[in-house]
Design a protein around this motif. Structure first.
Motif, mmCIF file in Angstrom:
data_model
loop_
_atom_site.group_PDB
_atom_site.id
_atom_site.type_symbol
_atom_site.label_atom_id
_atom_site.label_comp_id
_atom_site.label_asym_id
_atom_site.label_seq_id
_atom_site.Cartn_x
_atom_site.Cartn_y
_atom_site.Cartn_z
ATOM 1 N N LEU A 297 33.507 58.873 22.756
ATOM 2 C CA LEU A 297 33.705 58.526 24.159
ATOM 3 C C LEU A 297 35.339 58.183 24.134
ATOM 4 O O LEU A 297 35.949 58.118 23.160
ATOM 5 C CB LEU A 297 33.244 57.423 24.551
ATOM 6 C CG LEU A 297 31.519 57.405 24.587
ATOM 7 C CD1 LEU A 297 30.925 55.894 24.905
ATOM 8 C CD2 LEU A 297 30.980 58.237 25.709
ATOM 9 N N GLN A 298 35.725 58.041 25.283
ATOM 10 C CA GLN A 298 37.439 57.593 25.562
ATOM 11 C C GLN A 298 37.523 55.988 25.166
ATOM 12 O O GLN A 298 36.950 55.379 25.824
ATOM 13 C CB GLN A 298 37.787 57.794 26.934
ATOM 14 C CG GLN A 298 39.321 57.518 27.059
ATOM 15 C CD GLN A 298 39.815 58.210 28.470
ATOM 16 O OE1 GLN A 298 39.090 58.207 29.097
ATOM 17 N NE2 GLN A 298 41.208 58.296 28.411
ATOM 18 N N VAL B 193 21.463 42.650 28.108
ATOM 19 C CA VAL B 193 22.393 42.582 29.103
ATOM 20 C C VAL B 193 23.872 42.772 28.955
ATOM 21 O O VAL B 193 24.289 43.530 29.490
ATOM 22 C CB VAL B 193 22.313 40.963 29.894
ATOM 23 C CG1 VAL B 193 23.323 40.837 30.788
ATOM 24 C CG2 VAL B 193 20.997 40.747 30.207
ATOM 25 N N ILE B 194 24.123 42.527 27.816
ATOM 26 C CA ILE B 194 25.704 42.630 27.281
ATOM 27 C C ILE B 194 25.632 43.790 26.613
ATOM 28 O O ILE B 194 26.093 44.077 25.355
ATOM 29 C CB ILE B 194 26.175 41.530 26.785
ATOM 30 C CG1 ILE B 194 26.136 40.341 27.450
ATOM 31 C CG2 ILE B 194 27.734 41.683 26.356
ATOM 32 C CD1 ILE B 194 26.541 40.255 28.530
ATOM 33 N N ASN B 195 25.468 45.173 27.253
ATOM 34 C CA ASN B 195 25.526 46.341 26.233
ATOM 35 C C ASN B 195 26.388 47.207 27.324
ATOM 36 O O ASN B 195 26.925 46.968 28.191
ATOM 37 C CB ASN B 195 24.073 47.083 26.234
ATOM 38 C CG ASN B 195 23.496 47.289 27.661
ATOM 39 O OD1 ASN B 195 24.198 47.855 28.710
ATOM 40 N ND2 ASN B 195 22.124 47.376 27.502
ATOM 41 N N TYR B 196 26.957 48.355 26.412
ATOM 42 C CA TYR B 196 28.293 49.175 27.108
ATOM 43 C C TYR B 196 27.768 49.714 28.397
ATOM 44 O O TYR B 196 28.564 49.503 29.221
ATOM 45 C CB TYR B 196 28.589 50.111 26.161
ATOM 46 C CG TYR B 196 29.791 50.987 26.615
ATOM 47 C CD1 TYR B 196 31.091 50.373 26.680
ATOM 48 C CD2 TYR B 196 29.313 52.328 27.342
ATOM 49 C CE1 TYR B 196 31.981 51.073 27.157
ATOM 50 C CE2 TYR B 196 30.641 52.740 27.800
ATOM 51 C CZ TYR B 196 31.892 52.420 27.700
ATOM 52 O OH TYR B 196 32.876 53.098 28.205
ATOM 53 N N PRO C 177 30.238 54.646 32.346
ATOM 54 C CA PRO C 177 28.786 53.887 31.583
ATOM 55 C C PRO C 177 27.772 54.898 31.099
ATOM 56 O O PRO C 177 27.873 56.278 31.363
ATOM 57 C CB PRO C 177 27.913 53.388 32.813
ATOM 58 C CG PRO C 177 28.640 54.105 33.942
ATOM 59 C CD PRO C 177 29.912 54.304 33.774
ATOM 60 N N THR C 178 27.488 54.967 29.914
ATOM 61 C CA THR C 178 26.704 55.472 29.182
ATOM 62 C C THR C 178 25.563 54.795 28.213
ATOM 63 O O THR C 178 25.988 53.910 27.802
ATOM 64 C CB THR C 178 27.597 56.368 28.283
ATOM 65 O OG1 THR C 178 26.489 57.625 27.686
ATOM 66 C CG2 THR C 178 28.108 55.746 27.045
ATOM 67 N N ASN C 179 24.429 55.360 28.126
ATOM 68 C CA ASN C 179 23.601 54.880 27.033
ATOM 69 C C ASN C 179 23.515 55.401 25.742
ATOM 70 O O ASN C 179 22.780 55.171 24.762
ATOM 71 C CB ASN C 179 22.223 54.618 27.652
ATOM 72 C CG ASN C 179 21.541 56.024 27.913
ATOM 73 O OD1 ASN C 179 22.105 56.893 27.741
ATOM 74 N ND2 ASN C 179 20.328 55.727 28.497
#
Length: 96
Positions: free
Chosen positions: A31-32, A9-12, A23-25
């Motif tokens: 990334l910035q 649940v607590i992912n980027y 958001p990205t997986n």
């Protein structure tokens, strides 16, 4: 909900919209950075616990994604778990 569920649940990808970030997986590439804005920020994941952490090659900040969310939202890590879980309509027990 167990520890692995919490890390799922607590992912980027799940917390980025809450923080106003893209958001990205992806766990590769740059990334910035939400702290210094340079494009030298990368995500990594522990394959055993599924916990994600980050590192910025420019400002040298590194920690878990959960700790990053806590810092940016000015909450405790437990409060972040509750907040993100409610945002995504997940439930967990306080014992988790």
């Amino acid at each position: 909900m167990g520890l692995l569920d919490i890390h799922a649940v607590i992912n980027y990808e799940k917390i980025a919209p809450i923080l106003g970030l893209h958001p990205t997986n992806k766990l590769s590439g740059f990334l910035q950075c939400p702290f210094c804005s340079s494009y030298t920020w990368s995500l990594h994941q522990d394959n055993s616990s599924l916990e994600q952490w980050y590192y910025c090659a420019n400002c040298k900040k590194t920690d878990t994604v959960l700790a990053m969310a806590a810092e940016l939202l000015r909450l405790t890590e437990f409060e972040v778990v509750e907040y993100v879980s409610q945002y995504h309509n997940y439930s967990f027990k306080q014992d988790d």
